[in-house]
Scaffold this active site. Structure first.
Site, short mmCIF file in Angstrom:
data_model
loop_
_atom_site.label_atom_id
_atom_site.label_comp_id
_atom_site.label_asym_id
_atom_site.label_seq_id
_atom_site.Cartn_x
_atom_site.Cartn_y
_atom_site.Cartn_z
N LYS A 160 96.45 33.73 39.75
CA LYS A 160 95.76 32.94 40.69
C LYS A 160 95.28 34.00 41.71
O LYS A 160 94.31 33.95 42.59
CB LYS A 160 96.49 32.03 41.35
CG LYS A 160 96.66 30.58 40.31
CD LYS A 160 96.71 29.46 40.98
CE LYS A 160 96.65 28.05 39.72
NZ LYS A 160 97.02 26.95 40.62
N LYS B 16 94.41 29.90 27.92
CA LYS B 16 94.71 28.77 28.32
C LYS B 16 93.66 27.72 28.69
O LYS B 16 92.49 28.39 29.66
CB LYS B 16 95.76 28.60 29.52
CG LYS B 16 96.22 27.45 29.71
CD LYS B 16 97.37 27.17 30.91
CE LYS B 16 96.52 27.35 32.23
NZ LYS B 16 97.41 26.85 33.29
N LYS C 278 91.14 23.38 33.91
CA LYS C 278 89.79 22.85 34.40
C LYS C 278 89.13 23.82 35.49
O LYS C 278 87.95 23.44 35.85
CB LYS C 278 90.31 21.46 35.05
CG LYS C 278 91.35 21.60 35.97
CD LYS C 278 91.71 20.31 36.57
CE LYS C 278 93.09 20.21 37.10
NZ LYS C 278 94.01 19.41 36.87
#
Ligand code: TYM
Length: 338
Positions: free
Chosen positions: A119, A201, A204
């Site tokens: 992230k 992975k 969304k």
């Protein structure tokens, strides 16, 4: 009153971030289990909206997404009478225990978290302190409820391990305070991959919407996305090395139909990828359609949603407060008199 440790049912806790429409990955990796576990366990579920602001959220969209996510969880089959299903920001003990656990977690441990690294790379302009200490908040979520089991997808395993380590450390420093939780990671569906890059992975937050299926995609969108899914040139439906795309589709199909890989290979023996992709798409459509119908009715009923989450927060807080106070006492804080 809470049952005693000896007689109470084992407790399950899990949460999900309400940052957008849930994906098929969320569903097969976690949400489906949330529903199934309600029969045998005392379940506590929540929308992790405190976690969600580690990435910038637009306020109006965030509010709307939280309400939609709440409706979706009910549509999936979370029963608000049987389980406690609340919104994290409405139970202040989460932030309070998270602060304490921050002080029992090492910088080095948090630096090793792969989700933080991913992230931080993705949001390089906003590597905030919350993103770094996120696993302490997640540990607080779990430990506040004395959860025995935590159903999650494979990507949360490292965070769960950290929660276990922190619990053991605290218990060791003082005396047994927190239950050390076990993860419940499904055999199939624990890591659903992107349809466009099956080494990544399904997420969304992927910029390419063809890479993920959301719970609200139309049948047409779902079939199209599966038909466009990246595979290989072998044209043989079999599970194997170097076949990430097909392995992923077989995982999805197996997870939905309950068929083993051997059964799937037999079913599609001598048939091309086109047939197989359509079959996977159709199985997904069939699973999502009834959920979508229930969702559409529930999301309109704001009064009912508000009633459900407003009633759930004090039920959650009654459990969380006891654990928080127990932990605060161990640390040496003076008792809170209110
Ligand atoms: P979140 O919101 O990213 O995802 C919710 C759940 O969905 C699973 N999941 C997947 N499973 C299989 N394949 C995928 N592609 C996939 N993508 C997501 C996740 O493993 C997760 O179980 N930190 C957590 C939320 C959280 C939490 C908690 C979970 C906050 N506090 C306490 C358990 C206990 C998260 O961001 O999940």
């Amino acid at each position: 009153m809470e049952n005693t440790v000896e007689t109470r049912k084992k407790r399950v806790l899990s949460m999900i971030q309400p940052t957008g429409v849930f994906t098929l990955g969320n569903y097969l990796g976690a949400l489906r289990n949330f529903v199934a576990l309600q029969d045998d366990y005392e379940c506590v579920y929540a929308l992790a909206d405190l976690h969600a602001i580690t990435v910038r959220q637009e306020p109006a969209a965030f509010r709307k997404n939280t309400l939609s996510a709440y409706a979706m969880m009910l549509a999936l089959g979370i029963n608000p009478e049987k389980s406690i299903f609340f919104i994290q920001s409405q139970v202040p003990e989460h932030a309070q225990l998270a602060w304490i656990l921050n002080c029992y977690t090492q910088f080095g441990e948090l630096s090793r978290m792969t989700q933080f690294k991913d992230k931080a790379a993705k949001h390089a302009d906003n590597v905030n302190a919350g993103l770094f200490t996120y696993p302490c908040l997640m540990a607080a979520d779990i430990l506040l409820y004395n959860a025995d089991y935590v159903p999650v997808g494979a990507d949360q395993k490292q965070h769960l391990e950290l929660a276990r380590n922190v619990a053991e450390r605290f218990n060791g420093l003082y005396s047994p305070t927190f239950v050390v939780p076990e993860g419940l990671i499904p055999k199939t569906g624990a890591r659903i991959m992107s349809l466009q890059d099956p080494t990544k992975k399904m997420s969304k937050s992927d910029d390419n919407t063809a890479s993920f299926i959301t719970m609200l995609d139309t049948p047409d969108q779902i079939i199209k996305k599966f038909r466009r899914a990246v595979t290989d040139s072998e044209a043989c439906v079999r599970y194997g090395e170097g076949k990430d795309g097909i392995n992923n589709l077989m995982g999805i199909y197996s997870s939905i139909t309950g068929k083993t890989y051997a059964e799937i290979e037999r079913e599609f023996d001598g048939r091309g990828y086109g047939d197989f992709k359509t079959a996977v798409g159709e199985a997904v459509v069939e699973t999502l359609e009834p959920i979508q119908t229930r969702y559409k009715a529930l999301v309109q009923d704001k009064a009912y949603l508000e009633k459900c989450y407003s009633e759930a927060a004090p039920r959650a807080e009654a459990i969380a407060r006891r654990t928080l106070h127990k932990a605060m006492k161990k640390v040496g804080y003076l008792p809170t008199i209110r």
